[in-house]
Structure formats: structure tokens, C-alpha cells
Design a protein around this motif. Structure first.
Motif, PDB file in Angstrom:
ATOM      1  N   ASN A   5       0.820  -1.211   0.000  1.00 14.66           N
ATOM      2  CA  ASN A   5       0.000   0.000   0.000  1.00 14.66           C
ATOM      3  C   ASN A   5       0.852   1.259   0.000  1.00 14.66           C
ATOM      4  N   VAL A   6       2.117   1.055   0.326  1.00 15.30           N
ATOM      5  CA  VAL A   6       3.062   2.171   0.267  1.00 15.30           C
ATOM      6  C   VAL A   6       4.365   1.644  -0.347  1.00 15.30           C
ATOM      7  N   GLY A   7       4.865   2.318  -1.349  1.00 12.32           N
ATOM      8  CA  GLY A   7       6.143   1.909  -1.937  1.00 12.32           C
ATOM      9  C   GLY A   7       5.967   1.348  -3.338  1.00 12.32           C
ATOM     10  N   THR A   8       7.056   0.826  -3.869  1.00  8.10           N
ATOM     11  CA  THR A   8       7.111   0.348  -5.249  1.00  8.10           C
ATOM     12  C   THR A   8       6.829  -1.154  -5.308  1.00  8.10           C
ATOM     13  N   PRO A   9       6.049  -1.566  -6.289  1.00  8.41           N
ATOM     14  CA  PRO A   9       5.814  -3.012  -6.451  1.00  8.41           C
ATOM     15  C   PRO A   9       7.114  -3.746  -6.741  1.00  8.41           C
ATOM     16  N   THR A  10       7.165  -5.002  -6.305  1.00  8.95           N
ATOM     17  CA  THR A  10       8.345  -5.843  -6.503  1.00  8.95           C
ATOM     18  C   THR A  10       7.934  -7.138  -7.192  1.00  8.95           C
ATOM     19  N   THR A  11       8.647  -7.445  -8.273  1.00  8.16           N
ATOM     20  CA  THR A  11       8.370  -8.700  -8.987  1.00  8.16           C
ATOM     21  C   THR A  11       9.048  -9.845  -8.247  1.00  8.16           C
ATOM     22  N   LEU A  12       8.217 -10.772  -7.769  1.00  7.47           N
ATOM     23  CA  LEU A  12       8.736 -11.924  -7.034  1.00  7.47           C
ATOM     24  C   LEU A  12       9.032 -13.108  -7.958  1.00  7.47           C
ATOM     25  N   LEU A  13       8.344 -13.175  -9.063  1.00  7.88           N
ATOM     26  CA  LEU A  13       8.544 -14.283 -10.001  1.00  7.88           C
ATOM     27  C   LEU A  13       8.191 -13.812 -11.405  1.00  7.88           C
ATOM     28  N   ASP A  14       9.068 -14.088 -12.320  1.00 11.40           N
ATOM     29  CA  ASP A  14       8.804 -13.844 -13.739  1.00 11.40           C
ATOM     30  C   ASP A  14       9.544 -14.947 -14.501  1.00 11.40           C
ATOM     31  N   ALA A  15       8.809 -15.996 -14.869  1.00 13.97           N
ATOM     32  CA  ALA A  15       9.460 -17.176 -15.456  1.00 13.97           C
ATOM     33  C   ALA A  15       8.553 -17.809 -16.492  1.00 13.97           C
ATOM     34  N   ASP A  16       9.196 -18.323 -17.522  1.00 12.57           N
ATOM     35  CA  ASP A  16       8.501 -19.013 -18.615  1.00 12.57           C
ATOM     36  C   ASP A  16       8.930 -20.481 -18.583  1.00 12.57           C
TER      37      ASP A  16
END
Length: 389
Positions: free
Chosen positions: A253-264
Motif C-alpha cells: 500500500n506504500v512503496g514500489t511493487p516488486t516482482t517476485l517471479l517472472d518465469a517461462d
């Protein structure tokens, strides 16, 4: 009689072969088109190159980059299957499934889960079972309710939409039929399931993530997206190829989103080949018993039926010919009819005797004929008085 007996035998064998063909189609094939009780364990491997992923190791939480390998091992549990009761008895099999995701470079574990569930032997759907559980966070969740297709589609899969269970959402989502594609010599049905930015229920696991990547946030969520494509052998319902393009993003709710997983992730070539080979073996067995063998039995059975009918007709024709022959042949010589006088004259003539006559002449009282006698004449009897003198 011999032809008639042979015809009857041929006809009977023909009927038996037709019945056997029907049994293969309607009894044996449906029995084979089910998950067996002695299924061998199988392993499938999917790989993701240049993936971004969350890794927790020795209390350290980091986002790393690299190549990942996902390995899924499926094992059937005979004991648990035999203990199924009620509606599940004979209808379901129990599988244990385990998955590990590790880094390719150093073999470090990234994530893992285990599960036990009951699957319908024909449709491949997960069934409600009291013994099912899922462990993806270090503790068995026995409240899980598996449903839909998970590791297999139905035998004789149709070109329609199905529901696939998603482990992260713990729920089913529609998988739409998207066409056909030839893979390793098998015309597969392709199904696509699209999940877009759906929130995950992480419970207490969300707190350390917020503390690490959004220290000032008091709340947040992890949204999950996945484009899952499954290539299915329509005859057996087996997965020939699977691809999942996954993404998980922490949104505080505060701050920048963080990608935890990005995989093909996609099945590697060895897994695709092994899956296709298993499917071909099963397809060949089903096709042999459901198509080739019944057709052969029907053809042979009809030929024997026709042969039996022909032999029976031939026997009837032979019997009819013999009957006509007996009817036309004379059975005795008829004496010509004569009047009574002629008959009497014939009798009188016959009674005259002759060398060829069977009439016995009357007995003679005299052994001497008029012309000559070779036997002395008998002396007259002398009274007693003259004899005495």
C-alpha cells in the motif's frame, strides 16, 4: 448330414466371433480406458531460462536471476487406493505428487510442494476425498479441496473448454480449447488458461515480504498471473507438453511493487518425447482392442456366417435331390390285371406240371407201370385154412 453339420459349426463360430467383437468394443475397451491400479511412476521436467525469482535461503530473502528447473514426480499409492470406500471405491485412484524448483547453476532449492489426491479413473478429475492434502509452506493443508483437471485430461478428450485446478489460487479456472497441433507425431488438443492479476492468500507469509521489500508499508498483496497452455493427447488425456508463463508481483500500500517471479516454464524435449512415447503405447493398445481387433473379428465372423448359410443351403439342396430321386425310382413290378377266366386257365395249365413246374405230382399207389414192371407183384393173401393144409 456332413455338410449340414459343418454349416452349423461355421455359423456358430461366426456368431461367437461377432459376440467377441462386441465384447471388445463395449466391455474390454471401456475397462482399459481408465487409469490403471498399477501405474508406473512418471517424472516431468520443465525449464525456465533467464527467470527472475524469489529465493529464501538461511533466512535471507532475495530476488535472483538465472535458469530454473521444475521437476514433478507422480506416484500412485496402491494401499491408499485399496482403502477407498463409498463412491470412490473402484472409481478413483490415489496419487502422490511432489514438485521441486531449483536453480540450474548451483542446484539450490527455490520452492517445493507435495500433495495427495484422488483422481477419477476415467475423467482424470480430482474427486472429493477426506485424505487429500497439500503442503507448499511446510505444513499439510488438509482443508484443501482439489477439483477439475490437474495432471491429466479425460480419456477421449473433446474439443471443448475444461477447468484446470491452479495450485496457487487453490481453485479452478476455465481452460479454453484453442486448436490442434502435431507434437512428436501426435495430433494434440491445445488448451489455454489465462489468469490475470488475481490476489493470492499468503497469510502470515506476506509479512516478511513487506518487511523486506516495502518496509514502510502496513499492508499489501501479491497478485498472480499465469498463461498456462496444455497440449493433450485426446485419446488418453495425457499431457504431452505444458507451458506456464508465470508472474507474481508484491504490491504494497506504500512503496514500489516488486516482482517476485517472472518465469517461462516449458517441458524440455526429453519430457515431451517420453510423454509422447507413453501416449503412443497406450493409444496403440486401445486402438488394437477397440478398432483393429473388432473389425477383424467382424469380417471373419461374417465370412463364417455366410459360409455356414451356404453349407446349410447346399445340404438342403442335396437332401431335396435325393428325395426326388427316391420318389421317381420304381419300388416293385406290378402284375398285369387279368380277368377271372384267364386266371383260372393259367392255374389249370400250371397244374399240369412239367419240368419247370413247382407243382408236386400226387403220390402213386402202384410202383408198376402198364408197360413194364421191375417190382414183383404182391401175392394175394391166403386164408388161414388153406395155409394150414
Amino acid at each position: 448330414m456332413k455338410h449340414r453339420a459343418i454349416g452349423a459349426v461355421l455359423f456358430g463360430v461366426g456368431v461367437l466371433l461377432l459376440a467377441l467383437a462386441a465384447g471388445l468394443v463395449f466391455v474390454v475397451t471401456p475397462a482399459l480406458a481408465k487409469l490403471p491400479y498399477d501405474l508406473d511412476s512418471s517424472t516431468s521436467v520443465a525449464e525456465a531460462s533467464n527467470a527472475k525469482f524469489l529465493q529464501i535461503n538461511d533466512g535471507s530473502i532475495k530476488i535472483n536471476d538465472g535458469n530454473l528447473r521444475s521437476t514433478v514426480l507422480v506416484t500412485q499409492l496402491p494401499k491408499e487406493t485399496a482403502n477407498l470406500t463409498g463412491d470412490l471405491d473402484g472409481k478413483a485412484v490415489v496419487w502422490r505428487v511432489g514438485q521441486t524448483v531449483e536453480r540450474v547453476d548451483n542446484k539450490q532449492l527455490v520452492s517445493a510442494y507435495g500433495a495427495e489426491l484422488a483422481l477419477d479413473r476415467v475423467s482424470g478429475e480430482a474427486l472429493k476425498w477426506d485424505g487429500q492434502w497439500l503442503d507448499d509452506a511446510g505444513e499439510q493443508d488438509k482443508g484443501i479441496r482439489f477439483a477439475g483437471q490437474i495432471y491429466k485430461f479425460p480419456f477421449n478428450t473433446e474439443k471443448k473448454d475444461y477447468q484446470i485446478f491452479d495450485r496457487d489460487l487453490r481453485a479452478v479456472r476455465d481452460a479454453k480449447f484453442a486448436g490442434t497441433e502435431n507434437i512428436k507425431g501426435i495430433e494434440t488438443y491445445r488448451f489455454e488458461q489465462v489468469i490475470t492479476d488475481e490476489p493470492l492468500n499468503l497469510g502470515d507469509r506476506l509479512t516478511p515480504l513487506l518487511a523486506t521489500f516495502a518496509p514502510g508499508a502496513t499492508d499489501g498483496k501479491v497478485v498472480y498471473s499465469n498463461k498456462r497452455t496444455v497440449w493433450v493427447d485426446p485419446v488418453t488425456g495425457s499431457f504431452i507438453k505444458v507451458r506456464e508463463v508465470q508472474k507474481k508481483v508484491l504490491t504494497p500500500n506504500v512503496g514500489t511493487p516488486t516482482t517476485l517471479l517472472d518465469a517461462d516454464f516449458a517441458y524440455n524435449d526429453a519430457t515431451i518425447t517420453a510423454s509422447a512415447d507413453r501416449a503412443k503405447d497406450s493409444r496403440d493398445s486401445l486402438r488394437l482392442l477397440s478398432v483393429y481387433a473388432p473389425i477383424g473379428l467382424v469380417v471373419l465372423g461374417l465370412a463364417l456366417l455366410a459360409g455356414g448359410v451356404l453349407m446349410g443351403r447346399r445340404a438342403s439342396a442335396v437332401a431335396a435331390g435325393e428325395a426326388r430321386h427316391r420318389a421317381d425310382a420304381p419300388t416293385r413290378v406290378e402284375e398285369p390285371v387279368r380277368d377271372a377266366d384267364a386266371t383260372d386257365e393259367r392255374v389249370e395249365v400250371d397244374r399240369q406240371g412239367g419240368p419247370l413246374s413247382d407243382e408236386i405230382p400226387p403220390a402213386s399207389t402202384n410202383w408198376r407201370t402198364d408197360e413194364e414192371s421191375t417190382v414183383p407183384a404182391q401175392r394175394p393173401a391166403v386164408d388161414d385154412e388153406a395155409e394150414k393144409r
